[in-house]
Design an enzyme around this catalytic site. Sequence first.
Site, short mmCIF file in Angstrom:
data_model
loop_
_atom_site.label_atom_id
_atom_site.label_comp_id
_atom_site.label_asym_id
_atom_site.label_seq_id
_atom_site.Cartn_x
_atom_site.Cartn_y
_atom_site.Cartn_z
N HIS A 159 -62.21 -92.40 -62.76
CA HIS A 159 -62.32 -91.03 -62.21
C HIS A 159 -63.61 -90.86 -61.41
O HIS A 159 -64.13 -89.73 -61.30
CB HIS A 159 -62.23 -89.97 -63.31
CG HIS A 159 -61.11 -90.19 -64.28
ND1 HIS A 159 -59.85 -89.66 -64.09
CD2 HIS A 159 -61.05 -90.92 -65.42
CE1 HIS A 159 -59.06 -90.03 -65.10
NE2 HIS A 159 -59.76 -90.81 -65.92
N SER A 280 -77.05 -92.78 -34.63
CA SER A 280 -76.45 -91.54 -34.16
C SER A 280 -77.08 -91.19 -32.83
O SER A 280 -78.26 -91.48 -32.60
CB SER A 280 -76.73 -90.43 -35.18
OG SER A 280 -76.71 -89.16 -34.55
N LYS A 286 -80.46 -91.90 -38.57
CA LYS A 286 -79.17 -92.33 -39.14
C LYS A 286 -78.93 -93.83 -39.07
O LYS A 286 -79.33 -94.51 -38.13
CB LYS A 286 -78.02 -91.62 -38.43
CG LYS A 286 -77.87 -90.16 -38.75
CD LYS A 286 -77.73 -89.87 -40.24
CE LYS A 286 -76.36 -90.18 -40.79
NZ LYS A 286 -75.31 -89.28 -40.32
N GLU A 293 -66.11 -98.02 -42.37
CA GLU A 293 -65.35 -96.79 -42.10
C GLU A 293 -64.17 -97.08 -41.17
O GLU A 293 -63.06 -96.58 -41.37
CB GLU A 293 -66.24 -95.73 -41.45
CG GLU A 293 -67.27 -95.13 -42.39
CD GLU A 293 -68.22 -94.20 -41.64
OE1 GLU A 293 -67.77 -93.14 -41.18
OE2 GLU A 293 -69.41 -94.55 -41.50
#
Length: 460
Positions: A159, A280, A286, A293
């Site tokens: 979980h 970024s 960043k 991804e």
Amino acid sequence: MNTDSRQIRGRLREAPDALVERFTASVAFDRRLYRQDIRGSIAHCRMLGRVGVLTGGEVDRIVDGLQRIRAEIDDGTFVWRTELEDVHMNVEGRLVELIGETGKKLHTGRSRNDQVATDVRLYLRDAIDGILAQENALLAALLDLAERHRATVMPGYTHLQAAQPVTFGHHLLAWFEMLLRDRGRLLDCRARANVLPLGAGALAGTTFPIDPRSVAEELGFDAVAENSLDAVSDRDFAIEFSAAAAMTMMHFSRWCEELVLWNSQRFSFIDLPDRFCTGSSIMPQKKNPDVPELIRGKAGRVYGHLLALLTLMKGQPLAYNKDNQEDKEPLFDAVDTLEGCLAAMLGLVPNIEVDAQAMRAAAVEGFTTATDFADYLVRKGQPFRDAHGAVGRAVAHAVEQGKSLDALPLETLRDLAGPDVEADVFDVLSVDGSVAAREHVGGTAPEAVSRAIAAARNRI
Ligand code: ARG
């Protein structure tokens, strides 16, 4: 003129409408099959020579012409023509241009229906072999990384809540098992794809004394199709491949989800090398995990191809229908996507930098050894259900105190869990004690992980 689209017009009195020509043409994407197409044609032609349908001289001229065409396409000098519809007619048209009348004999005893089915099977077999090599390399990379982290302790989750300590090596072996099953599915798919359809003709076979077994041998097929109707219409192999690819992408997506989580500031379990991250355009600080991804995102398109292929086949009566031309783009893209993601994984996995301290700190938090405490009480004679209750009370007390279980005094632990709690309880409350105690097959102990890695090396 030998090479215009009149060659395949048959009974039709009109040239196809320009729109129809564009709409039905597949050469823009099936040209990718030219190597398989030429290989298949050479094998077919040689067989026609062996059975006496073509003379030795004719076979030599055709084979020579086909090899020249392959060189032209390799060099980029070949002119592809949409009006010739597909890769098959483009190659045949050029063959007639190059060697004249003899070229028109190549298509004897064959149809584009058995030809294209052969080409796609050859293509897929080559693609699978390349993918299997990539998967083997990735399986080996996982084992190497697992070896380095056989004793690195991290929290195992259920979980997404810290559940019990595990070793990172053990976690990586879970990934290994997934990929090993994926490899098995590809091998199964390869075996069923590796059957020769050539000889099925348009649908009903041929009147020529063909010898498909010898063609199968030359092209490396394990068998010859048993039924001509099935041979030209079957695309199960494309669906099976896409299903296997979709499953692999689902696994990669899960791994990548973990990489993204672990790489986040909150987890900080791993660091992905800068060269696998991107910045970024606005936020100078960043460092984004774009590669995992994107792999996670690409799973969707492969699922889409699987569904496209299943849907493509569901309404087709036997035998060949033009619908089948739609098999190529989904299949090609499923192959390209899987190959690309495997290459990215192969770059990424060996270069994951692990912060063992952060993993250990997280494993210590969250009472992850509570089950070990309960098991300890069972060994001291308590029924498991009572032990579970006692440890639950101890955890509640520790939460109130803002302490971990092993920071509670022995006296307190005795009060909460019973008089048979002794000083050795602190061994089972440590994360190292917890993982070390799970020594069985499939267990997370460093010893068990080492044995599993050694066994796994023989499984790849
Ligand atoms: N381009 C076609 C395909 O990919 C080749 C077979 C065409 N056969 C036919 N009868 N029109 O399926």
